[in-house]
Design a protein around this motif. Structure first.
Motif, short mmCIF file in Angstrom:
data_model
loop_
_atom_site.label_atom_id
_atom_site.label_comp_id
_atom_site.label_asym_id
_atom_site.label_seq_id
_atom_site.Cartn_x
_atom_site.Cartn_y
_atom_site.Cartn_z
N LEU A 2 0.83 -1.20 0.00
CA LEU A 2 0.00 0.00 0.00
C LEU A 2 0.87 1.26 0.00
O LEU A 2 0.57 2.24 -0.71
N MET A 3 1.94 1.26 0.80
CA MET A 3 2.84 2.41 0.85
C MET A 3 3.44 2.68 -0.53
O MET A 3 3.56 3.84 -0.96
N GLU A 4 3.85 1.64 -1.22
CA GLU A 4 4.41 1.80 -2.56
C GLU A 4 3.36 2.39 -3.51
O GLU A 4 3.68 3.25 -4.35
N TYR A 5 2.13 1.92 -3.38
CA TYR A 5 1.04 2.44 -4.21
C TYR A 5 0.80 3.92 -3.92
O TYR A 5 0.69 4.74 -4.85
N LEU A 6 0.72 4.29 -2.64
CA LEU A 6 0.52 5.69 -2.27
C LEU A 6 1.70 6.55 -2.71
O LEU A 6 1.51 7.70 -3.15
N ALA A 7 2.90 6.00 -2.61
CA ALA A 7 4.09 6.75 -3.00
C ALA A 7 4.04 7.10 -4.49
O ALA A 7 4.40 8.22 -4.90
#
Length: 214
Positions: A82-87
């Motif tokens: 999820l963090m990678e997606y938000l980034a």
């Protein structure tokens, strides 16, 4: 003749107590042996049962520990994804504070997601290490200076990496949390960092529920 008969009677009377004594000794010996063997087998049974139960408890504990570990690791893996997606989304809008707030706020009211992984908030820390947005308060005015935050500074040095910080007390939610931060970069330039935190109480409750249902 009478003397012979009397002698035989005396001899028989002399040997009868000895025979009875030997019988009593043999009986006591056999009884003692049976009791001893019974005690030994009982002790062996108790010891065997103890070790079987002990090993069963150890196996159950290992199984439960592995189950808990797998659940928490799955949460961390999902959080990293999820963090990678938000980034990726924020990198395209890193100069637009309103757009970043909209991206972060997608997780503000989604209670199902919050309850599954135990997150309590998401926040954005800009390139100057000021927290400008969080999903609890929205756009922060004034922004919160996080330049003294160790994990924020590490995220600046090691972007595109999930970093975990020690537990601390969060004034944002008035509870202990486990912070996680992900530095965002584009073309080698640090743009800021996404911060999230796991609610320790929520994690504990979720893991307890999982072990009961296992």
């Amino acid at each position: 003749m009478k003397l012979c008969a009397i002698s035989k009677i005396l001899i028989m009377r002399h040997y009868e107590p000895q025979a009875e004594s030997r019988y009593d000794d043999n009986f006591r010996m056999i009884t003692f042996s049976i009791i001893s063997i019974t005690i030994i087998f009982t002790l062996l049974f108790i010891i065997q049962t103890y070790y079987e139960e002990k090993n069963k408890i150890i196996r159950d504990l290992h199984s439960e520990t592995d189950h808990i570990e797998n659940i928490f690791l799955a949460d961390l893996d999902y959080t990293a994804t999820l963090m990678e997606y938000l980034a990726t989304k924020i990198a395209a809008e890193h100069d637009n504070i309103k757009a970043i707030n909209d991206i972060i706020s997608d997780y503000r009211i989604n209670l199902n997601i919050l309850n599954v992984c135990g997150w309590v908030y998401f926040a954005w820390i800009d390139k100057d290490l000021y927290m400008t947005v969080n999903d609890v308060e929205g756009i922060l005015k004034p922004p919160c200076d996080r330049s003294n935050s160790v994990h924020a500074n590490i995220a600046k040095l090691r972007p595109s990496t999930m970093l975990y910080a020690p537990e601390y007390y969060s004034k944002t939610i008035n509870n202990h949390v486990l912070p996680t931060i992900y530095g965002v970069e584009k073309n080698g330039k640090f743009l800021g960092a996404i911060l999230t935190a796991f609610d320790t109480k929520r994690i504990s409750s979720r893991l307890n529920a999982a072990t009961k249902n296992n």
